[in-house]
Structure formats: structure tokens, C-alpha cells
Design an enzyme around this catalytic site. Sequence first.
Site, PDB file in Angstrom:
ATOM      1  N   LYS A   3      99.888   2.043  37.703  1.00 14.65           N
ATOM      2  CA  LYS A   3      99.892   0.766  38.177  1.00 14.65           C
ATOM      3  C   LYS A   3      99.673   0.912  39.670  1.00 14.65           C
ATOM      4  O   LYS A   3     100.308   1.586  40.363  1.00 14.65           O
ATOM      5  CB  LYS A   3     101.503   0.415  38.161  1.00 14.65           C
ATOM      6  CG  LYS A   3     101.496  -1.101  38.724  1.00 14.65           C
ATOM      7  CD  LYS A   3     102.922  -1.502  38.829  1.00 14.65           C
ATOM      8  CE  LYS A   3     102.921  -2.933  39.755  1.00 14.65           C
ATOM      9  NZ  LYS A   3     104.372  -3.129  40.102  1.00 14.65           N
ATOM     10  N   VAL A   4      98.389   0.049  40.054  1.00 15.39           N
ATOM     11  CA  VAL A   4      98.243   0.001  41.410  1.00 15.39           C
ATOM     12  C   VAL A   4      98.077  -1.385  41.982  1.00 15.39           C
ATOM     13  O   VAL A   4      98.220  -2.356  41.120  1.00 15.39           O
ATOM     14  CB  VAL A   4      96.794   0.776  41.689  1.00 15.39           C
ATOM     15  CG1 VAL A   4      96.983   2.323  41.565  1.00 15.39           C
ATOM     16  CG2 VAL A   4      95.870   0.269  40.948  1.00 15.39           C
TER      17      VAL A   4
END
Lengths: 307, 307, 307, 307, 307
Positions: free
Chosen positions: D204-205
Site C-alpha cells: 500500500k502506497v
Amino acid sequence: MTERVREILSWYAGSNPGVLSNLARMLNHGALGGTGKMVILPVDQGFEHGPARSFAPNPAGYDPHYHFKLAIEAGCNAYAAPLGFLEAGAADFAGEIPLILKLNNSDVLYETPDPCSAITGSVGDALRLGCAAIGYTIYPGSAMRNEMYENLRELSEEAKAAGLAVVVWSYPRGSGISKDGETAIDVVAYAAQIAAQLGAHVIKVKPPTAVLEQKEAKKVYEAQKIPVETLADRVRHVVQSSFNGRRIVIFSGGAKGSDEKVFDEVRGIRDGGGFGSIIGRNSFQRPREEALKFLDTVMKIYGGKIK
Amino acid sequence: MTERVREILSWYAGSNPGVLSNLARMLNHGALGGTGKMVILPVDQGFEHGPARSFAPNPAGYDPHYHFKLAIEAGCNAYAAPLGFLEAGAADFAGEIPLILKLNNSDVLYETPDPCSAITGSVGDALRLGCAAIGYTIYPGSAMRNEMYENLRELSEEAKAAGLAVVVWSYPRGSGISKDGETAIDVVAYAAQIAAQLGAHVIKVKPPTAVLEQKEAKKVYEAQKIPVETLADRVRHVVQSSFNGRRIVIFSGGAKGSDEKVFDEVRGIRDGGGFGSIIGRNSFQRPREEALKFLDTVMKIYGGKIK
Amino acid sequence: MTERVREILSWYAGSNPGVLSNLARMLNHGALGGTGKMVILPVDQGFEHGPARSFAPNPAGYDPHYHFKLAIEAGCNAYAAPLGFLEAGAADFAGEIPLILKLNNSDVLYETPDPCSAITGSVGDALRLGCAAIGYTIYPGSAMRNEMYENLRELSEEAKAAGLAVVVWSYPRGSGISKDGETAIDVVAYAAQIAAQLGAHVIKVKPPTAVLEQKEAKKVYEAQKIPVETLADRVRHVVQSSFNGRRIVIFSGGAKGSDEKVFDEVRGIRDGGGFGSIIGRNSFQRPREEALKFLDTVMKIYGGKIK
Amino acid sequence: MTERVREILSWYAGSNPGVLSNLARMLNHGALGGTGKMVILPVDQGFEHGPARSFAPNPAGYDPHYHFKLAIEAGCNAYAAPLGFLEAGAADFAGEIPLILKLNNSDVLYETPDPCSAITGSVGDALRLGCAAIGYTIYPGSAMRNEMYENLRELSEEAKAAGLAVVVWSYPRGSGISKDGETAIDVVAYAAQIAAQLGAHVIKVKPPTAVLEQKEAKKVYEAQKIPVETLADRVRHVVQSSFNGRRIVIFSGGAKGSDEKVFDEVRGIRDGGGFGSIIGRNSFQRPREEALKFLDTVMKIYGGKIK
Amino acid sequence: MTERVREILSWYAGSNPGVLSNLARMLNHGALGGTGKMVILPVDQGFEHGPARSFAPNPAGYDPHYHFKLAIEAGCNAYAAPLGFLEAGAADFAGEIPLILKLNNSDVLYETPDPCSAITGSVGDALRLGCAAIGYTIYPGSAMRNEMYENLRELSEEAKAAGLAVVVWSYPRGSGISKDGETAIDVVAYAAQIAAQLGAHVIKVKPPTAVLEQKEAKKVYEAQKIPVETLADRVRHVVQSSFNGRRIVIFSGGAKGSDEKVFDEVRGIRDGGGFGSIIGRNSFQRPREEALKFLDTVMKIYGGKIK
């Protein structure tokens, strides 16, 4: 088993039979056996101050066997020392005197305002050497106090599970308190309480002075008129601060001085309800015969044979 | 088994038979076997000072096999080195000489006033390589001393349980003491005492000078008139400080110099009751034949065949 | 099994058959199999420098499968990468090329003068991914060196017990040395020695320059007239410093430049007795066909098919 | 099992069947089940920002059951939260939605330039609560990065061995980068690469901006003309930087704004090949009906039912 | 089992039967047994403030048995104390009152702006002493918060697995917040949330004031018009912040003052939906009869027998 020892053991009702047996071994050994009083010979000065400062005044003390023999012949309740000294005699004197393995030690080749002794022995070592107890030094007032409390906690849990008693040297020291504060009555009583709350079976503190170090505490001592004038008063307060007398509290030999001064101190400890003394340099730095006589007098004061 | 070796082993009465056997292996091996004296070849300079500084003077020393052979042919009691050097020959020379695995080491690519060597080997390594002992360096006087004492404690307990002997290099160094203080007699005697109290079987220190570093100690040396003029005097005091001679104390080769100067130092160690030498650079930095002759003379001095 | 591989394995006589088998797997694989020379493809730049800097020049390299295939088709002896890259292809290319799991890595989003890579994989990971070896980077010269040496020690012991070979990237770096000193011949030779003493089976260093960084070392290089003019001289000294050639030492691809410059460097490594190269960016940042041709030339130089 | 999910699972070929099953559980659950797209509801703001800032806008969110129900009814692929929130509902909603236990968290009552979240849950907790995955936040750019990477490594190894998937929140932050740099395209792509190399299954970014933070990287982006103008361009580059699309990369909800702005962002993620969103505050801070409608639209954009 | 207790237990549905039983033991014991309200006697002041400050006002309290008896006779739900105090009575009063072993403690002989209590007991200690729960203090706002959260996490996991309940003292303190902020409503509500998210079964906080400490939080309190004027308002918000009332939240006795002031505070806690009080100094620093009467009134207010 005397009534007094039975009574003392009853304060440790939650302990396992192994711990109770080892407490009894120490309480029942030597000249004071069964009286509920204790005189212990500790020899960690070789590590703490160096060999010459410790043993040159009585060179027989360089030899580890000397101290085993001294403790045995003097009728001490136990002999306490670091790993090396116990390893060098535990087999030779097996079964002749209860041993306390001091699990942490410090030297003076490097000093710091917030001291913390190094761990130099283990519960496993204490067991293989046939000890009755472990010993551990904490320095309340040092920035490193948490590390010491936590190490003591771990070692105590392990020791108790293995049936060993736990003796705590509680010596206030460090940047949190002044030099005079190290033996101030409020601080020494607090140090005894901390050791008791950490689960010590036997607590060793220094004889307190009438100084009051902490501001908040001072208010209470004055408001409640807690007597701190005589040593007996102060010892009584320390004993009270150790779970109202439900923990064995003993006192270090105190500053060197004339024999009479030491004996007076012992009388003060006795009169205040203290459980005994742990006397190192005052014993092993004299010639053997003198030391035996000196310790005999101390024990007679505790035993009530001398006023 | 000679009477002398039997006597030495008696000082370690509390140790398990595995440890006693490994101490005996070292005491009984080589040219000095059975005399109670020891000469050990240590080669950790490749790690400590770098390869060229260590081996370029005698390039044969780049090869790990060279040192095994040198120690065997010279009749040393044991050969001590870090993991890599032992791994590179332990199988090839299995059973030919007692090995000591040095468990911590330092390099000079980064230096700090308060040194602490890195742990570079384990008791498991020592066992799989067939060693008789582990070696460990402590720096009393360094702010990192506690970390070193505690690591040594853990490794010693494990080693002893596995029947390995424990050899401690006790080198005062760090911000707690002066440069001259590193070899001052009070400091070296103290360093030997610390190693002994930490449970070392064999203690290695540097030959002490007549300097007195610590103020409190100086007072005692002067008051008690402890002789420190000759090297023999000082060695005698170090041996006394090592449990009154109940621990094997050996001395490092000392500063490079003429052969005669080294031999005189060896005579001083012998006359003061020291147990031997651990000689690295003075041995392996010479051509092989010279080294063998040099070591032969050293051993003959210890063995009493040369005055 | 060629004589040369048998000879190389003989230097690791103390290792268990698992380690010997994995060393043999790497030495016997690919175009240089059996020659005793090695060319390894390492791809850790995605972690160390970021994805675009590493793979944008040849975008096929974003895909982890690309590097497996490149190493296999080029006939490399092994492929080395961090956990993620190996996990993404180890099953797909199982058994096709020996793998080295790089167990520590660093990124440049935070930089510090005294670097220490994070541990990013384990011996257990290496085993479940079917690797032949673990890889680990140390930075001698960094204030964090002890932490790295100690972690390497623990991982090596575990890896060796599990039959894995140990490859150490020894890159001097940190506040203990100057920028030029990172590739100075005395420092690189020292770095190789440290890796060897720490128990590495295969050592990777950078090609050294003729700079002499350390004052004490410089004196010795000059006094002993150690030749450091040509790369072959310097490689020869590094190989000598790695237990007199008893340890496999390979060299990193070096600075980018014309192909001929790289090939000349490879010739220098070969002529100095180096065991091979580990070439990352110079390989995977070119288009595949070019990379295969380039690596083929490198291998032919090592294999002696090209002067 | 759809072809697409089968294809995605094939990228994790080296994982054990437990991990593959849990990845499949998440990919096959909810409104987007089987499409290879994911929308996850994360609720860690109570810990990260405090209860009032998180839940006062929609007070139903104070209740842990609310979020379970919201995630289930909205048809999310999974629900992610810290220990307390999952413990308060995992039994009540057992089997109704895949759970992700966030194993580290931070609060804002004490803030520091180099953040490091505290570990607040374990793999054992995830297993006893019936989770499909663990979640862990790293802050590349923080001086504490190594501690985070190493803790993640340990937890991941344990999780994977137990068949749990590993979801990594990779949020650049700390003194190594500027405030704008936290979402710069080079930094976000690097953060995704780091998470992938550390072995994350799902990354997740934050949605990246067109800023280029790092000088060395900037040169490459410009030289190689990597497109970063549109969000779709940038997402494509992040996906490429995550092992060329062989790892699931999802994007956080991004800054609050009008619904249309959010939907446009979702379109950008979809068009760039992103795998989905993880939307917290934008979901649970609205009244339930609004949130369900909002999430329905997001899922329809991902599912291709809305342009 | 009353309906109310059954309802409370239902909030902990994911817990094992051991934990549920121990929660029930505390909820069902004493004068408030079955009502869902709790009054707990905590006596850690001997450690935290020293013996004289704690016990001199009512010297009976020096004796550990006194507090067991007080808690039993007053009809408290549980008695909480550090290791030493519980060891000194757990056997004597076995089965008479649920015990909570406080696992960390601090003294004031050394103070620091970012406090962290030492761990002074273990889950194993709690089990061998027959406790129903462990207690642990966290200081959100301290730079040491992560260490405390992580230790709590480990101890909680171990305690829960052994069927013990977890009671968390959540006291904001440290350089991250102001002195007034320690009891600010936003901070206290946040502290309760943190304890809940860390997995506490029972949360202890201080009665909050109407101060708003954190800028970002203040905006939300004002925008959402969260009522904080009366203590009942604030308690209601803290209860809501503790998973909307799904966690037991109790309040410390608060500052000393007239009895009526304390009773008013108790009314505020009750009216706001708080679950009870934990009252130390206000109880044990009075003579026994007074204390019993005082606690009786408190319990009657909670039980609804007094308005």
C-alpha cells in the site's frame, strides 16, 4: 526449628518449600542459628575496589579459601561473594556454610554518575555451586535503575522457581540524589521498600543518618513526627518500611572506626529491631584471630549475651 | 600426570571433568608439558592490525597452516586464533595441538576511546572445531566494560557446561584510565582480579610497569609497602592478586626489542611465579627457523634449563 | 569433479558436507563450471539505489524473472538478490541456477555517515527458497561495524550448520576512513582479511587502488616493498591477504566505463590470481543480447579463452 | 476461481498453500471478488489520530462493530484494524469478511522527526482472531527504518510460515526526505520497491505526485523520459516498480476532497494498472448510507461498470 | 450471573473462557458484585512515592496484610499491588478477593521528563499468586511510549493465553504534552482509546478536565460541539472513546479533597456511564473505620443506593 524462625518463615507463606528451606538454612546456621538474627560475611571488594585496596591490609585475604574458613569459624550465617571467589572454594567447603552468589558487580576502573553493575553470575551458577541464595545490587537514584530492577526481576523469578532465596543490596546512588542523600533516612527507608516490593526475601541497606533528602518526604516526616534522632529510631523506621517487619532487613558494617563505635552501631541496629549485619572489610581486613574475636562480640550483641 | 599439574587442577576443584580434562590437555602438551608452565601462540593480529602489518615481515604467516605448524613444531601448549584462522586448519591438524578459539575481535579501521570487541565466534564453533578452550578479551576501564563482562559471563557459563576452559585476555583500556595506566601495576593487578572473579581459568595480562595509576590504590601500595620495583616483584603481586596463585596467569610477549630483552622479561615472569607467556608477533614475524630457536629459548627459561 | 575444484574444496576441509556440496554447486555451474573461476550476477540495486536508477536504462529488469533468465542464459555461477526478488522466481526457476540470498540491505532514502544495512532475510528463507548460500554485507570502518560483524557471525553459524555457504560483501565505509580510503589497497586487503577471519567462504571486495590509507600500514607497505602498482599486483596482495589464497575472493564489477576498460580490469583480476567477478549494473542495465555478449567475453577472459 | 485470480496467484508461486489460500480469500471476497481488484476498509485512525478526530464526524464509528458491518455490507475485500478493534468483533463477525491485523501503530501524543510505530499485535494474535493477513507500516526515510524493516522481516517470516499474507503500508517519512518528497513519484516508486524486496504480498502506497525528490533519481527520470505527468502514468510506474506488476499494489484514499475528485483518482489508479484502494476516513466518516453509496461507486469504477 | 454481567462479558466475545471467568470473578465480587460497577483498591504508592509519604498518615498501612483485609472488608471488587505486596499476603488471603498484579512500577528517587516504569513482575508471577488479572501502566505522551506499548503487548498476549484479564493504567505524561494536558479531555479520551486498541479489558484513566490540549483535536471538538462542560459529559465521552462503551473504563480517585468533593466526582462518573473507581490514597491513608465508611458510601453511589 525454633519458634522465631518458624515465625519469620511464616512471613514468606507464598514461597515454595525450596525457598523456605534455603531461608531456614541461613537462619539456622552458625552462632546465631535459630535466633532470627544474622551476620553475613560478604567479600566482593576485590572486584569492587581492587585486590590491593581490599586484601593488602591482611594479605591472607588474597586467598579465596581464607574467607570460606573465616565465615565458617566465626559462625556466620552465610558467606557472599562473586562467581570467581565462590568457584574457587565451593567444592572444597561444600556443605559447611550457606553461600550467596552475588550476581552483579562493578569495578572502579571506569566510573559514571549513574552506576549500573554488570551481571557476572547466573542462577544456574548459584545452583551448580550449591548456594542457598542469590545476591543482587540495585542503585535506586541512578538513571539506570530500570535496567537493574528488570534484571533483578528476571533473576529473582528464576531463582525463586529453583528454590533459591533472594538477597538484595539496595544502595541509593546516582544523579537523582545528593551524596548525603545516599544514607538519608527517607531515602534508605524508600530503598528498603523498593527492594521489598521487588520481591526480595532479605534486604541489605546502609545504616541511615538523620538527613531528610526528598522535599515531599520531609514534609511528611515532620508532619507525622516520625522519630529519626537515634540509630535505633531510624532502624525501626526502616524495618517498618520493609513491610512492617515482615521482611528480613540487615545492615552493612558501616564506616570503619574504633571497634566500640561498630559495636554501638550493632546495638542500635539490634535495639531498632534490625535483623543483623553484613560485615566485610571490618572482618577480613584484620588478622584472623582479631577478626574472629570481633565477629564473636558482634554476634553476642545480636544474641543478647552482651548488652 | 605430574604432581604439579595435579596441584594446579586441584585449584579448579569445582569445575566439571570436561573442563579439568581440557586444562590438563593444555598443561600437558608440548615442550613444557607437565611442568605447570605454558607458552601459547596467539595469532589474532591479522584481524586486530590488518594483514600486511601482521604478516608482511614474514609472508609465510599469511597462510593459516603456517601458524598451526609453528605452534606444533615449537612445542607450544596451545594455539589461539579467531574463527577464520582456526576453521582454515582445524581439520588438517586435528588432534595435533590444543586450540583456543578467540571469541571476540576488533579491527583498527574504526577506533573509539571506549573500545569493545565484536563477538566473532561461539561456543558451538569452539566445540565443532575441537578446541580445548575459548578466549575472550575484556577492556576494564572502557565505558563498554559491562557489555564485555556480561557477554563473557554468558559465553563462560555455556563453555564451562560444555567442558571447555575459559581464557581471558584482560587488557585495561578506555576513557577511565590514562595511557600509562594501562600497564600500571595497580591496574594490571586489578585487571587480573576482575578476570578471576568473572570465572576465568587462565588469565592473560600485560607485564606491568611500576606506575601506580589510581589514587586510592596508590595510598595502599605505599602504606603496605607492596614491592613493585622489579618485574619479578610485580609479577608476584599479579599472581597474588589472582586468588593468591590459585589461577593460571600468563603474560603477553611485551614490547618488541632485542631477544635478550625478551628473555630477561621471561626470567622476570618466571622468577615472580608467573605461569608463562603468550607470544605472538615476536614469534610469527620472524623466519620460521629463527622463531623455533627463539621459542625454544623461552621454553628453556620457563623449564629451568636456562637461567 | 575437476582437480581444481577438488583443490579449492580442500581449503574448506573443516566444513560439513552440506557446505562443501553447495560450494561445489556454485563452482561447477555455468560456463566457468569446474575452472575454479566464478562470475556471479547480483541484483540488489532495486533496494540499494531505487527501481528507476536501477532498471529504467533497461526496463526489462523491473521484472524479477528477467534476472533469473539472464544469469541462467549467460552461464553465471550463481544469482544473488534480496528476499523479494528471489521469492518472485525461486519456484519458477527451481534447480536452474545456484541462488544466493542477500540477507541485509540498505536504501538511500535515509543516509548516515556510519552505515549499517538492515537484516532483510533469514537462513530459514534461504533454505525454503533452495539457495546454495547466504550473502551478507559488512562495512568495516563504520561505527556500526560490531553490530554487523555480530549479526554476520550468528547468521553464518546458523547457515553453516544448515549446509549453506557464506558469501561476504566486505565494503570499507564509514567515519573511520576517508572516501579514497574505501578502495585503498591496505584497506581492501584488510577488509578481505576481516571477512576471512569472520568465517566467510567467499569474499567480495572492490578492485583496490594504489592509495595507502592507514599510516601504520603505509610504513609496512613501504618498508616491505609490497608491490601495489598494477591492478594484478594489488589483486595478488588481496588474495594473499585472504589466507594466502585459501579463500575464494571475487571482485565487484567496478566503475562503469567502456567495455574494454572493464575487460582490462577482468584481466588484471585474473592475472593477480583473483577468482572472478560479481557484475551487476554492467550486466543488467544493457539490453539482453548485449549483456549476454558482454558476460561471455568476461567469462572467456577468466576461462583463458581470450587473453 | 477466475483466470485473473489464478494469474495473480501464479506470481506468488514460491509461497505455501496457506498464503495462497489467504490471498485468494481476499481476492475472491466482496463486490470485486474474482476481478483481481481490491477495496479494503482500514480503520486505525482511532489509534493514529485519536477518537474524536476520527469518529466524531460520524459517531457510529466509535463502535467497533460498525466498521465490521460497513466493510461487509459495502462488499470490501477485507477489513484492516489494530488489535483492540479486531478483538472487539472478530468473534461476532467470524467468517463474514477477511481480516487484516495491523501489527504496528503510532499515536500523535508524542511526535518525532524520525517516526517508528510501536508493535501492537502479533502473528499469534492474527491467527487466534482468524485473520487472512498481517499488516505492517514502514517509514522509509526515517532514521528508524532499519528497526522497522527488521521487525517486519521477523513478523513476515513467522506469518508466511503460518499461511498468512503480508500487507505492507510503505509510507516514506522522516528526516531523510522533505515533506513534498513523501509523495514524490521517485520516492513512492522506491517505497513500493522496498516493500516488494522485503517480501510483501500486498503493497500500500500513497498516490504519487509529479515531484522528483532525489537528485540522482531525477537525472535518470529525465534521461530515460519516464512519464510522470498524469496520475495514471505515475501509478503505472509504481506498478512497474513493484516487480513489473507481479505484486499487488493498492493506493490509499488520498486527501479528502469532493467525491468527484476521489473518483477521478480512482480512475487514475485503475487506468494506470493499480490493483485497488484502501479507503478509511473517506468511508467511515460519512453517514452509513452515504458511505455505502460512495464505496459502491468506487468499486464500480474498479470493476469497469462505470467509466 | 446477572444480565448486566452477561452483557458486559458479551463485549469480550473473542476472549477465551479463562479471561471471561476472571473478568466475571472481578465483576461478581464484593459489594458491587453483579451490578457491572467496580471499586478497586490499588496500593502501589509505597513503590511510587515511598513508604513514609504513603503509609505514615495511617501507619497500619505499612503492613501488607492491612490492605488485603481492607479490600476484603470494604467489599472491593479487586485489590491491585506490586509483586512484593502481593507475595506478602497472597497465600494468607488466598481465594478471598480477586488480585491484580501490577507488572510495572516507578519510584521518585530518579525522575525524567519522559517516564517509563520498570517491569517488576511477570505473568508467571501473577499465575503462581492466583491473580485474576495483570495491571500495566502506560504513559502516552512520553518519548518512551513505544517501549511501554510493546512490553504491554507482549505481556498481554501471554496473560490472555493464560486466561488472565488485562487492566491498563493509561496516564498521559511526558514531553509530548503539557502538565495541564495530562488530564485534558481530548488527551484522556485518546489515552483510553489507545489502551482499548492495545487490547485492554479494563481501562483506568484520570477524571478529565474541560481543557483541550491538541490543536487538531480542539478543532473537531468545537466543530462537532462535543459536550465537555460537566464531569458527566466528559466521562460519557471517555466511555464512548472506549469502543462506544464496549470496554470497562474506571477512574482514579482523583485529587484529595473533602469527602463530599470525592462523592460528587463519583456521582459524575456514575452519571456519565463510567464503570467505577480505583481509589488508593483516599482509602488507605485514613483510619480503617473511616476508610470502610468512606468506601461504603462510594459503593452505594455506584450501586444507586445513594443519589
